[in-house]
Design a protein around this motif. Sequence first.
Motif, PDB file in Angstrom:
ATOM      1  N   GLN A  21       9.998   0.453   0.705  1.00  0.00           N
ATOM      2  CA  GLN A  21       9.066   1.512   0.330  1.00  0.00           C
ATOM      3  C   GLN A  21       9.619   2.635   0.430  1.00  0.00           C
ATOM      4  O   GLN A  21      10.328   3.012   1.513  1.00  0.00           O
ATOM      5  CB  GLN A  21       7.895   0.990   1.289  1.00  0.00           C
ATOM      6  CG  GLN A  21       7.004  -0.192   0.828  1.00  0.00           C
ATOM      7  CD  GLN A  21       5.419  -0.247   1.415  1.00  0.00           C
ATOM      8  OE1 GLN A  21       5.289   0.734   1.875  1.00  0.00           O
ATOM      9  NE2 GLN A  21       4.931  -1.234   1.147  1.00  0.00           N
ATOM     10  N   ARG A  26      10.962   0.195  -6.357  1.00  0.00           N
ATOM     11  CA  ARG A  26       9.936  -0.261  -7.482  1.00  0.00           C
ATOM     12  C   ARG A  26      10.714   0.084  -8.878  1.00  0.00           C
ATOM     13  O   ARG A  26      10.774  -0.818  -9.769  1.00  0.00           O
ATOM     14  CB  ARG A  26       8.665   0.103  -7.316  1.00  0.00           C
ATOM     15  CG  ARG A  26       7.841  -0.838  -6.280  1.00  0.00           C
ATOM     16  CD  ARG A  26       6.578  -0.134  -5.891  1.00  0.00           C
ATOM     17  NE  ARG A  26       6.402   1.103  -5.621  1.00  0.00           N
ATOM     18  CZ  ARG A  26       5.534   2.027  -5.761  1.00  0.00           C
ATOM     19  NH1 ARG A  26       4.331   1.844  -6.113  1.00  0.00           N
ATOM     20  NH2 ARG A  26       5.772   3.239  -5.198  1.00  0.00           N
ATOM     21  N   VAL A  42       5.712  -5.614 -10.528  1.00  0.00           N
ATOM     22  CA  VAL A  42       6.218  -5.135  -9.063  1.00  0.00           C
ATOM     23  C   VAL A  42       5.121  -4.336  -8.438  1.00  0.00           C
ATOM     24  O   VAL A  42       4.380  -3.401  -9.073  1.00  0.00           O
ATOM     25  CB  VAL A  42       7.441  -4.617  -8.947  1.00  0.00           C
ATOM     26  CG1 VAL A  42       7.576  -3.320  -9.770  1.00  0.00           C
ATOM     27  CG2 VAL A  42       7.904  -4.376  -7.565  1.00  0.00           C
ATOM     28  N   ARG A  43       4.746  -4.526  -7.074  1.00  0.00           N
ATOM     29  CA  ARG A  43       3.841  -3.546  -6.361  1.00  0.00           C
ATOM     30  C   ARG A  43       4.182  -3.567  -4.847  1.00  0.00           C
ATOM     31  O   ARG A  43       4.845  -4.573  -4.486  1.00  0.00           O
ATOM     32  CB  ARG A  43       2.404  -3.866  -6.457  1.00  0.00           C
ATOM     33  CG  ARG A  43       2.022  -5.271  -5.780  1.00  0.00           C
ATOM     34  CD  ARG A  43       0.707  -5.687  -6.172  1.00  0.00           C
ATOM     35  NE  ARG A  43       0.443  -6.932  -5.658  1.00  0.00           N
ATOM     36  CZ  ARG A  43      -0.782  -7.580  -5.710  1.00  0.00           C
ATOM     37  NH1 ARG A  43      -1.723  -7.006  -6.351  1.00  0.00           N
ATOM     38  NH2 ARG A  43      -1.135  -8.840  -5.060  1.00  0.00           N
ATOM     39  N   ASN A  44       3.805  -2.465  -4.277  1.00  0.00           N
ATOM     40  CA  ASN A  44       4.013  -2.313  -2.800  1.00  0.00           C
ATOM     41  C   ASN A  44       2.783  -3.053  -2.115  1.00  0.00           C
ATOM     42  O   ASN A  44       1.750  -3.152  -2.566  1.00  0.00           O
ATOM     43  CB  ASN A  44       3.991  -0.796  -2.302  1.00  0.00           C
ATOM     44  CG  ASN A  44       5.177  -0.014  -2.468  1.00  0.00           C
ATOM     45  OD1 ASN A  44       6.309  -1.132  -2.732  1.00  0.00           O
ATOM     46  ND2 ASN A  44       5.318   1.191  -2.318  1.00  0.00           N
ATOM     47  N   ASP A  45       2.846  -3.798  -0.996  1.00  0.00           N
ATOM     48  CA  ASP A  45       1.858  -4.181  -0.263  1.00  0.00           C
ATOM     49  C   ASP A  45       2.112  -3.946   1.220  1.00  0.00           C
ATOM     50  O   ASP A  45       3.217  -3.613   1.644  1.00  0.00           O
ATOM     51  CB  ASP A  45       1.310  -5.620  -0.740  1.00  0.00           C
ATOM     52  CG  ASP A  45       2.270  -6.629  -0.082  1.00  0.00           C
ATOM     53  OD1 ASP A  45       3.176  -6.176   0.511  1.00  0.00           O
ATOM     54  OD2 ASP A  45       2.104  -7.750  -0.542  1.00  0.00           O
ATOM     55  N   VAL A  49       7.223  -5.654  -0.632  1.00  0.00           N
ATOM     56  CA  VAL A  49       7.038  -5.343  -2.042  1.00  0.00           C
ATOM     57  C   VAL A  49       6.939  -6.744  -2.481  1.00  0.00           C
ATOM     58  O   VAL A  49       7.543  -8.007  -2.100  1.00  0.00           O
ATOM     59  CB  VAL A  49       8.379  -4.842  -2.773  1.00  0.00           C
ATOM     60  CG1 VAL A  49       8.494  -5.238  -4.160  1.00  0.00           C
ATOM     61  CG2 VAL A  49       8.444  -3.281  -2.627  1.00  0.00           C
ATOM     62  N   GLU A  50       6.128  -6.867  -3.451  1.00  0.00           N
ATOM     63  CA  GLU A  50       5.846  -8.346  -4.137  1.00  0.00           C
ATOM     64  C   GLU A  50       6.165  -8.066  -5.616  1.00  0.00           C
ATOM     65  O   GLU A  50       6.013  -7.186  -6.346  1.00  0.00           O
ATOM     66  CB  GLU A  50       4.143  -8.432  -4.012  1.00  0.00           C
ATOM     67  CG  GLU A  50       4.058 -10.134  -4.144  1.00  0.00           C
ATOM     68  CD  GLU A  50       2.545 -10.180  -4.012  1.00  0.00           C
ATOM     69  OE1 GLU A  50       2.192 -11.388  -3.745  1.00  0.00           O
ATOM     70  OE2 GLU A  50       1.617  -9.246  -3.712  1.00  0.00           O
ATOM     71  N   SER A  99      -0.470   0.098  -5.409  1.00  0.00           N
ATOM     72  CA  SER A  99      -0.330  -0.724  -4.283  1.00  0.00           C
ATOM     73  C   SER A  99      -1.303  -1.582  -3.901  1.00  0.00           C
ATOM     74  O   SER A  99      -2.733  -1.104  -4.139  1.00  0.00           O
ATOM     75  CB  SER A  99       0.037   0.270  -3.214  1.00  0.00           C
ATOM     76  OG  SER A  99       1.139   1.111  -3.392  1.00  0.00           O
ATOM     77  N   THR A 106       5.104  -2.657   7.100  1.00  0.00           N
ATOM     78  CA  THR A 106       6.437  -1.904   6.419  1.00  0.00           C
ATOM     79  C   THR A 106       6.646  -0.867   7.275  1.00  0.00           C
ATOM     80  O   THR A 106       5.887  -0.305   7.792  1.00  0.00           O
ATOM     81  CB  THR A 106       6.296  -2.042   5.122  1.00  0.00           C
ATOM     82  OG1 THR A 106       7.640  -1.648   4.669  1.00  0.00           O
ATOM     83  CG2 THR A 106       5.400  -1.037   4.757  1.00  0.00           C
TER      84      THR A 106
END
Length: 793
Positions: A21, A26, A42-45, A49-50, A99, A106
Motif C-alpha cells: 500500500q 494498484r 484490485v483494491r486495498n484492504d 491488496v485483493e 478500499s 498492513t
Amino acid sequence: MLIVVDPTRVARRLRVRGVVQGVGFRPFVYRFANSLGLVGWVRNDGGGVEIEIQGSEPVLDAFTQCLASEAPPLARVDVIEPEVIPPDHSRKDFAILPSAEGEVATAIGPDVGVCRACLSELFNPDDRRWRYPFINCTHCGPRYTITRSLPYDRARTSMAAFELCAGCAAEYGHPGDRRFHAEPNACPECGPRLSLHEPHGLTALARDPLAEAVRRLQLGEIVALKGLGGFHLACDASNAAAVARLRERKARPHQPLALMVANVASLAGRAKIGAAEAAVLESPERPIVLLAKLPGCDEAFPGIAPDLDEIGAMLPGTPLHYLLFHEAAGRPAGTAWLDDAQPLALVMTSANPHGEPLVQRNDEAFERLADIADVLLMHDRDIVVRCDDSVLRLRPDLPATPGEGDGKRAGVQFLRRARGFTPLAMPLDASGPAVLAFGAHFKATLCLARGAEAFLSQHIGGLDNPAACAALDEAAAHLQAILSVRPAAVAHDAHPDYYSTRAALALADALDVPSIAVHHHHAHIAAVCAEHRLDGPVLGFAADGVGLGTDGLPWGGELLYVDGAEFRRLGHLSPLALPGGDRAAREPWRVACAVLHALGQRDEAARRFAHQPAVEQVLAMLERGVRCPPTTSLGRWFDAAAGLLGLADTTSFEGQAAMRLETLARRIGQTFPLAGGYHIDTRADGPSVLNLYPLLHLLVGETDAARGASHFHATLIDGLAQWIGDAAHATGQRRVALSGGCLLNRELAGGLRHKLGARGLAVFEAQHVPPGDGGIALGQAWVARAELRRGLL
Ligand SMILES: [Zn+2]
Ligand SMILES: [Zn+2]
Ligand SMILES: [Zn+2]
C-alpha cells in the motif's frame, strides 16, 4: 444486458500481503492486467491488496507468476494466496475499486530516495516541476515521516495543509499515472516551498533560497537544512576551516561526520567502492555506508573522520539534496551530469545539539540551531516523525539474513536502522500477542511485535535529557497509532532507573497489561535469536558497554545460555574496577590505572599518567576500594588497552578508544595471539571467568601502539574462541549468538566468526538490527513473548 459466456474464461481471487500500500501497487496491477487483456479489479484492504482476475488460464498463470517480480520498486510482495472462484461474465474491464474496510494489518512504507523518473523531471527546464524540491511519485518520496496515522492517505499526513492544484489532482486521480494516489503529490503551484533565514530572523532572505544556500556553502558557511525526518547541518567537506568550525560549534571534536556526494564517481580515489558498496549506496533507502578510506581521502575531506580508516558516505536522498549538487554544477539540463564526478562534497550531519533529539519544528530550529548554523534553509511542511539517517557497513563474511528474500542485502550490518527502513517489519518465527518493548537507555529504540512481525522504531538516542524522553513517549504513541495496536504486554530493561523502564511501567499501568523486565544481555542475545528466527537454546556472547546484571553489578562481557524466557550466566570476563564510576567510561586512562593497580604496578600507573591531575586521587580510590565499582564489560577492557597503549586518555564519544584500537590493529594486519595472554578460570559452582589481566600485563611494556593493538585483538579473539568453544563442548550447544556494541568492531566480530566456525560452531550475528543497544528492544519483545507463552503471568 447481453452477457457472452466465454467457456475458456476462468477466475481467481488473489490476496497479496507485504508492503503493497502507498507504493503504486494498484496502478501497477491495473496496467499489468490491462496489458494482458485481463478483466477484474484490485483494491486495498486491511490485509494488503485483493485482486480478482478473469481470463484464460495460461494468462492468469503468467499474471500471478510475475506479480512479485514485476512489482514497483518500493513494493515487497511477501505472500500471494490464490483462490479459484466462478467467473463473472458480466465484467468487461479492469478497475481499481475503493478500499475495503477492515482492521489495518498492513504497514506504511519508509521514506525513500527520489526515483529516476522524478529526477528526469526535476532537471528538465520544460517540466512544471523543474527544480522543485518536493517532487515525488508513488515510486519515491516521503511516507513514514509525514504520516500521523493509518490508513495512509493525504488527510493523515503533513501534506493535508496543501490543497492539490488541478494539475496535481488530475495526476492523483488517474489510474494510469505514476502519481495515482501519490499522497504527497505536489508542485510549485500547490505544494511546500523553501525559504532561507538568518539564525535569529524569521524573514526570508533570498528570492532563490536554494541558489543562495549553495553560495553560502561554497563560502564555507554552515547551513542548517530541513529535510524529511529532521534537520541536517551541512558544510563544504573539502573546506578544513568550515569542518573545524562545525565541530567546534557542535561540540563534537572527534566523532566521525557523514559525507554526502553527488554520486559514486565523486568518491573515486577517496574511498574503496566495489559493486556491492555501490549497490547499497545507490539503493533507494540511501543509507550512510561506511567505506574503507583510500590514501587521498583525508586530504580531500580533512577532519571528517579523524584517526579512522573508514568514512561514512551517502548519496543524495531527497530532491533538495540533488538540487544542491545541481546548483553547484551550474544547473545542467537533463540527467547526464548525474553520472559525472562532481566537485561539491558536503558534510551532512544530524542537527541534534547536545545529544538531544533531532530538531523537528521550524521555531525549534531557530532556537536550537542559532549558535551552530550561519543560515537555515527551511520549508513549510511539518516533520511528523523524526528519523535519522541509517548507517550500515558491508561485511562480506556475513550471510544474508533469512526473510530478506532476494539476498541483495547479503553481508550487511546496521549500526543504526532508521530512515529508509523504519518502519519496515522484520519477520518473526511465530505469531504471538502484541508486545511493545521500550529498549534500554543508550541508543534507545522501540519495538512493537504484532502477529508474526516486529516493527522497530527509528533511533531515538540516549535518554539522558528530557527532550529525548519526550521523543520516546511520542514514538511509542505514534508506533501504536500507525500499526493500530493495543499492546497485550510491555517489555523493558531490568534497570529500574532507566526512563524507558518508567515509561513502560506507566503504559502497562494505563493499559492494565503485564510488564515484563528483561535483563540487558539476555535481550542482546535474544535480538539475534529473533532476527535469525532461532528456536530453542543457544549460547550467547554479549560483548557490550554496560547493562545491569542479575547481581546488581554492571555487566558487559557475558557468556550466556539462552533458552527463550530463561537464561543462565555460564561465564563472564574478569572484573575491572571503574575508578569514579561512570566517569571511567569516558576516561580510559582511569581504567588503565585500575589494571596497572591490579597488576601490582601502582608506581608505573603514577608515572605513566602523571600528566593527569587526578591520578593520585584515582590511585587512592583504587587502594581503598572506594567508588570503584567492578564491571565485566568488554568495552572497558578495550578502553583499558587503549589507555595503556597511550591511544586515548579521554574520549569525546562512545566507542572512540575501541575504534582507534581497531583501526591501528588493522594497519598491522594479522598477528599471532600472545602466549599466556589469558586464563580461563573454571569453577564447579559458578560461572567461568576469562581472565584478561595477563594480556594487559604483556602490553605494559609495548612501545609500538599499533603492534600492541594488533596483539590485543589477536589474543582477545583467541581467548574468547577458546572460552566459548569450551562452553559449547560442555553444554553440547553448537549455535552461538554474538551481540553487543563491541561486535561493531570488524576485527573482533570477523575473527570470532572465523575461529568459532573452525570449531564447527554455527555463528549468528546482529545484521539488520544493530548489535548495540539499538537492537535491545527487539530482544525484549522476543523474550516477553516467550515469557507470555510459558503462561507464567
Ligand atoms: Zn518518483
Ligand atoms: Zn500542484
Ligand atoms: Zn548493551
